[in-house]
Scaffold this motif. Structure first.
Motif, mmCIF file in Angstrom:
data_model
loop_
_atom_site.group_PDB
_atom_site.id
_atom_site.type_symbol
_atom_site.label_atom_id
_atom_site.label_comp_id
_atom_site.label_asym_id
_atom_site.label_seq_id
_atom_site.Cartn_x
_atom_site.Cartn_y
_atom_site.Cartn_z
ATOM 1 N N VAL A 89 0.853 -1.182 0.000
ATOM 2 C CA VAL A 89 0.000 0.000 0.000
ATOM 3 C C VAL A 89 0.888 1.231 0.000
ATOM 4 N N SER A 90 0.277 2.395 -0.130
ATOM 5 C CA SER A 90 1.053 3.634 -0.186
ATOM 6 C C SER A 90 1.771 3.904 1.131
ATOM 7 N N VAL A 91 2.802 4.727 1.059
ATOM 8 C CA VAL A 91 3.569 5.064 2.258
ATOM 9 C C VAL A 91 2.673 5.695 3.318
ATOM 10 N N LYS A 92 1.819 6.607 2.887
ATOM 11 C CA LYS A 92 0.927 7.281 3.829
ATOM 12 C C LYS A 92 0.035 6.284 4.551
ATOM 13 N N LYS A 93 -0.516 5.333 3.795
ATOM 14 C CA LYS A 93 -1.403 4.348 4.413
ATOM 15 C C LYS A 93 -0.631 3.424 5.337
ATOM 16 N N ARG A 94 0.601 3.061 4.942
ATOM 17 C CA ARG A 94 1.404 2.181 5.791
ATOM 18 C C ARG A 94 1.596 2.767 7.179
ATOM 19 N N PHE A 95 1.978 4.040 7.220
ATOM 20 C CA PHE A 95 2.251 4.647 8.526
ATOM 21 C C PHE A 95 0.958 4.893 9.302
ATOM 22 N N GLY A 96 -0.126 5.144 8.584
ATOM 23 C CA GLY A 96 -1.409 5.250 9.268
ATOM 24 C C GLY A 96 -1.828 3.925 9.882
ATOM 25 N N GLN A 97 -1.588 2.834 9.148
ATOM 26 C CA GLN A 97 -1.916 1.506 9.676
ATOM 27 C C GLN A 97 -1.050 1.164 10.879
ATOM 28 N N LEU A 98 0.228 1.506 10.811
ATOM 29 C CA LEU A 98 1.116 1.237 11.951
ATOM 30 C C LEU A 98 0.687 2.034 13.176
ATOM 31 N N ALA A 99 0.228 3.270 12.959
ATOM 32 C CA ALA A 99 -0.266 4.072 14.082
ATOM 33 C C ALA A 99 -1.514 3.436 14.685
ATOM 34 N N ALA A 100 -2.392 2.940 13.814
ATOM 35 C CA ALA A 100 -3.607 2.279 14.314
ATOM 36 C C ALA A 100 -3.259 1.001 15.069
ATOM 37 N N ALA A 101 -2.278 0.240 14.560
ATOM 38 C CA ALA A 101 -1.858 -0.984 15.248
ATOM 39 C C ALA A 101 -1.245 -0.661 16.601
ATOM 40 N N THR A 102 -0.507 0.452 16.674
ATOM 41 C CA THR A 102 0.066 0.875 17.953
ATOM 42 C C THR A 102 -1.041 1.207 18.951
ATOM 43 N N ALA A 103 -2.085 1.879 18.454
ATOM 44 C CA ALA A 103 -3.218 2.184 19.331
ATOM 45 C C ALA A 103 -3.890 0.910 19.819
ATOM 46 N N ALA A 104 -4.024 -0.077 18.919
ATOM 47 C CA ALA A 104 -4.618 -1.358 19.325
ATOM 48 C C ALA A 104 -3.764 -2.035 20.382
ATOM 49 N N LEU A 105 -2.445 -1.950 20.217
ATOM 50 C CA LEU A 105 -1.522 -2.521 21.212
ATOM 51 C C LEU A 105 -1.702 -1.840 22.564
ATOM 52 N N VAL A 106 -1.760 -0.515 22.554
ATOM 53 C CA VAL A 106 -1.880 0.235 23.809
ATOM 54 C C VAL A 106 -3.188 -0.095 24.517
ATOM 55 N N VAL A 107 -4.259 -0.191 23.753
ATOM 56 C CA VAL A 107 -5.559 -0.487 24.367
ATOM 57 C C VAL A 107 -5.586 -1.908 24.921
ATOM 58 N N SER A 108 -5.126 -2.888 24.106
ATOM 59 C CA SER A 108 -5.205 -4.284 24.541
ATOM 60 C C SER A 108 -4.264 -4.587 25.696
ATOM 61 N N GLY A 109 -3.144 -3.882 25.764
ATOM 62 C CA GLY A 109 -2.209 -4.102 26.852
ATOM 63 C C GLY A 109 -2.330 -3.108 27.987
ATOM 64 N N GLY A 110 -2.990 -1.971 27.731
ATOM 65 C CA GLY A 110 -2.998 -0.898 28.721
ATOM 66 C C GLY A 110 -4.237 -0.804 29.575
ATOM 67 N N TRP A 111 -5.333 -1.464 29.157
ATOM 68 C CA TRP A 111 -6.569 -1.314 29.931
ATOM 69 C C TRP A 111 -6.399 -1.831 31.350
ATOM 70 N N TRP A 112 -5.739 -2.975 31.495
ATOM 71 C CA TRP A 112 -5.555 -3.545 32.826
ATOM 72 C C TRP A 112 -4.600 -2.673 33.645
ATOM 73 N N VAL A 113 -3.557 -2.181 33.004
ATOM 74 C CA VAL A 113 -2.592 -1.325 33.704
ATOM 75 C C VAL A 113 -3.274 -0.062 34.209
ATOM 76 N N ALA A 114 -4.112 0.528 33.372
ATOM 77 C CA ALA A 114 -4.801 1.752 33.776
ATOM 78 C C ALA A 114 -5.704 1.507 34.978
ATOM 79 N N ILE A 115 -6.432 0.399 34.953
ATOM 80 C CA ILE A 115 -7.319 0.097 36.080
ATOM 81 C C ILE A 115 -6.507 -0.081 37.366
ATOM 82 N N VAL A 116 -5.399 -0.823 37.275
ATOM 83 C CA VAL A 116 -4.585 -1.082 38.467
ATOM 84 C C VAL A 116 -3.981 0.209 39.012
ATOM 85 N N GLU A 117 -3.490 1.050 38.134
ATOM 86 C CA GLU A 117 -2.857 2.290 38.590
ATOM 87 C C GLU A 117 -3.875 3.271 39.157
ATOM 88 N N LEU A 118 -5.109 3.231 38.643
ATOM 89 C CA LEU A 118 -6.137 4.153 39.133
ATOM 90 C C LEU A 118 -6.874 3.607 40.349
#
Length: 714
Positions: free
Chosen positions: A236-265
């Motif tokens: 895919v285009s360069v622009k789309k590649r980096f947009g997809q990687l940003a979205a995947a990073t967000a998915a990583l943060v949500v799937s791994g961070g929800w439990w951390v956020a609850i514990v810290e709060l």
């Protein structure tokens, strides 16, 4: 390489099954699952199911011989099966005093299994076996998509027969879930490279995020190669590649961070203390003890660092050859030389393909994950155990499957046949070296491996010039010779039970920590000191002797015999009670890491009026507490967490628990503190001194308890 005259051609993308015509019923899912792809040969799918059935038969065999395996995690599983709060936080006890030193994701499947089937060795370890079968299936599926069913079967067989995989997919440490999820992430990235669809990259991010909840930052090791490969090779285009990687990073943060956020709060006063941390913070645990501390050896609250700048230390020698040395080699490295050869050959052979080549991308995804993990493991100076290397198994298996079949298809070219022969020679020669390290174990096997490998290599050199049947025969001999060594070690692993905090695969003497001893101690989730008598909380006794007789650190306590730290169990079943030990085996660090044997008399004492207390007892160190908790089925507080060095509970908090009638007994350890032993500054030592000075001593056999409901007489 001047002998390489042409590059391989990019195979066509895997064909999708034809869509049903209007009014035509869709093929049932079960039928599609069994028959596989229309373009597959008829033997492919039955062979795949045969591989999974063989893996299941091997991994389920003799499973319960390991008892409660690592009682540290088994106690947390038991707690999670009794309390949903303990389930969520990963508490060591149902009273929710303190958690394990990892996130709880790896505990959840085991705790659910125990809720359904009851507490037993089989219920705890069954989910781990299923993860192993799943990992084999994922590796097969990824390799088969771009290469062939034969490539997938080779990769799956290598995965199944890797000794450390056979060990850890039958054990209850977090590494089994981590290996599965890392393989899943690689699979999804390869799928994303095929068509550039965002959903595959999002699922890869979810897999890595969830892997973070199994073993924190180790899940991020393969992020650089995965991200770079997709950024460069995606269709895919360069622009789309980096947009997809940003979205995947967000998915990583949500799937791994929800439990951390609850514990810290979550208010710290109403949740368990975060085990392994010094400030009751999961973030501090993640980036300190379980993060940078693992790399530089400065794990606060642990038993000490690693090699540092000297290249040697408590956790073994560091350096480029660490994966091949006497500590690690027999666990994972059998086919590692061949994998490196095949990886280079695959990348050279695909060098002229277009940027979006999924064939080359597959080598980059799996090979890049293999290399970066191997490099980090080789040079990390902090806590490191042999079983960590199970993380390498999926990557290594995939590279072997892809590289060997690619060269086989190109065998009419002299460079391909020579490289394939070189890979077989490397496997046979290295297999001979590894088998020779345990010279008393099947002494004839090393010669069969070497001679078979050399004979196969001779045939493979001429594979493009002899008929197909002879070439296949030569390749089959090479495959058998390459897998004979790891298969023998795997069978040896399956025949023994493994208990305790640190375990190794293979026969006795197969893994000698420090270059000359056996199994050796470690921090949370791993490690008993050499020379200690590891006594599990399931009524089993594990003789885990190690060290090289040169004193701790460097392997073993001074003067201990030089025996393999295999972590084997000598009799007993979960819930059994043998011996008269009560407290730690000899007290001090060894007992802290190795637990205790609980006698029938001690069990009866603790079970009396147990329903009247939040904790029937408190003990210094998680392994010691776990022994009593698993034996009685009642919550036991682990003062100081795994090592006895966590500042929880404080003396004031413990006094409040006692005043409120929440703790019945204090279990004497014969020691004044955690890893510090005679230190009087830690909370464990302070609590011990206060209890001994103020409460009645109760002796049961050789065990000493203090009744916290009765003051000591003047």
């Amino acid at each position: 390489m001047t002998i390489i005259t042409t590059a391989v051609q990019e195979p066509s993308a895997p064909a999708a099954p034809p869509a049903p015509q209007a009014g035509e019923p869709k093929q049932p899912f079960v039928k599609r699952l069994w028959r596989g792809r229309p373009e597959d040969p008829r033997w492919a799918r039955p062979a795949f199911w045969g591989l999974l059935l063989a893996t299941a038969a091997l991994y389920f065999y003799n499973l319960s011989s390991s008892g409660y395996a690592n009682s540290f995690y088994s106690a947390a599983v038991q707690a999670g099966s009794q309390s949903w709060k303990a389930f969520f936080f990963g508490s060591l006890d149902a009273g929710n005093a303190i958690t394990v030193d990892k996130p709880p994701a790896s505990l959840w499947p085991m705790a659910l299994s125990v809720r359904v089937f009851g507490l037993s060795s089989f219920a705890i370890l069954m989910p781990e076996v299923l993860m192993g079968i799943g990992t084999v299936a994922v590796v097969y599926a990824s390799v088969r998509r771009r290469f062939s069913p034969a490539a997938g079967l080779i990769a799956g067989a290598v995965m199944t027969l890797t000794p450390v995989a056979a060990l850890m997919f039958r054990f209850n440490n977090p590494d089994a879930m981590l290996a599965l999820l890392m393989a899943v992430a690689c699979y999804f990235v390869v799928r994303a490279l095929e068509d550039g669809r965002t959903k595959w990259l999002l699922w890869a991010g979810v897999a890595i995020g969830f892997a973070f909840l199994a073993k924190t930052l180790q899940a991020f090791l393969i992020l650089p190669p995965l991200a770079i490969v997709y950024a460069v090779c995606a269709p895919v285009s360069v622009k789309k590649r980096f947009g997809q990687l940003a979205a995947a990073t967000a998915a990583l943060v949500v799937s791994g961070g929800w439990w951390v956020a609850i514990v810290e709060l979550w208010p710290a006063s109403s949740r368990p203390y975060i085990g392994g941390s010094q400030n009751n913070s999961f973030l501090e645990l993640t980036f300190g003890y379980n993060g940078l501390g693992r790399l530089n050896g400065e794990e606060t609250g642990s038993v000490g660092g690693g090699g540092g700048n000297t290249g040697t230390g408590q956790w073994g020698e560091t350096g480029w050859d660490r994966m091949f040395n006497s500590e690690i080699g027999g666990q994972i490295s059998w086919l590692l030389p061949a994998a490196l050869i095949l990886l280079v050959a695959g990348l050279v052979a695909t060098r002229k393909l277009k940027r979006t080549s999924v064939t080359r991308g597959s080598f980059l995804v799996w090979g890049g994950s293999l290399l970066i993990t191997m490099v980090v493991f080789s040079y990390m100076a902090g806590i490191f155990h042999q079983y960590y290397t199970v993380a390498l198994a999926p990557y290594l298996a995939a590279v072997i499957g892809m590289g060997s079949t690619l060269l086989w298809e190109q065998r009419k070219k002299i460079w391909a046949s020579l490289t394939l022969a070189a890979a077989v020679v490397a496997s046979a020669a290295w297999g001979y070296v590894l088998l020779n390290r345990t010279s008393d174990y099947l002494p004839w096997l090393k010669w069969l491996v070497l001679i078979g490998g050399l004979a196969s290599a001779l045939g493979l050199i001429f594979a493009g010039r002899i008929n197909r049947q002879l070439a296949l025969a030569a390749a089959s001999v090479g495959l058998v010779a390459s897998l004979a060594g790891p298969t023998a070690y795997t069978i040896s692993t399956l025949q023994e039970g493994h208990t305790g905090s640190i375990v190794t695969a293979g026969p006795a003497g197969a893994s000698m920590m420090g270059g000359g001893g056996g199994g050796r101690g470690g921090g949370p989730g791993g490690g008993g000191f050499g020379g200690q008598n590891q006594q599990g909380g399931n009524g089993t006794t594990q003789n885990q002797q190690g060290g090289n007789g040169n004193g701790f650190p460097g392997g073993g306590m001074p003067g201990q015999s030089q025996q393999q730290g295999q972590g084997r169990q000598n009799g007993g079943m979960p819930g059994g009670t043998t011996g008269e030990g009560g407290g730690m085996a000899g007290g001090g660090a060894g007992g802290l890491l190795n637990g205790a044997t609980v006698s029938d008399e001690a069990k009866k004492l603790l079970e009396a009026d147990s329903g009247d207390y939040t904790w029937v007892a408190a003990a210094i160190g998680a392994q010691n507490a776990a022994s009593y908790q698993l034996s009685t089925g009642d919550a036991v507080m682990a003062i100081g967490g795994f090592n006895g060095t966590d500042p929880s509970p404080t003396l004031a908090q413990f006094k409040e628990y006692v005043a409120d009638g929440k703790v019945h007994y204090f279990i004497s350890s014969g020691s004044r503190g955690g890893m510090g032993g005679s230190s009087s500054s830690g909370t464990s030592s302070q609590i011990t001194s206060w209890v001994e000075a103020n409460f009645k001593k109760v002796t049961v056999g050789s065990s000493t308890f203090y009744d916290l409901t009765q003051k000591a007489s003047s």
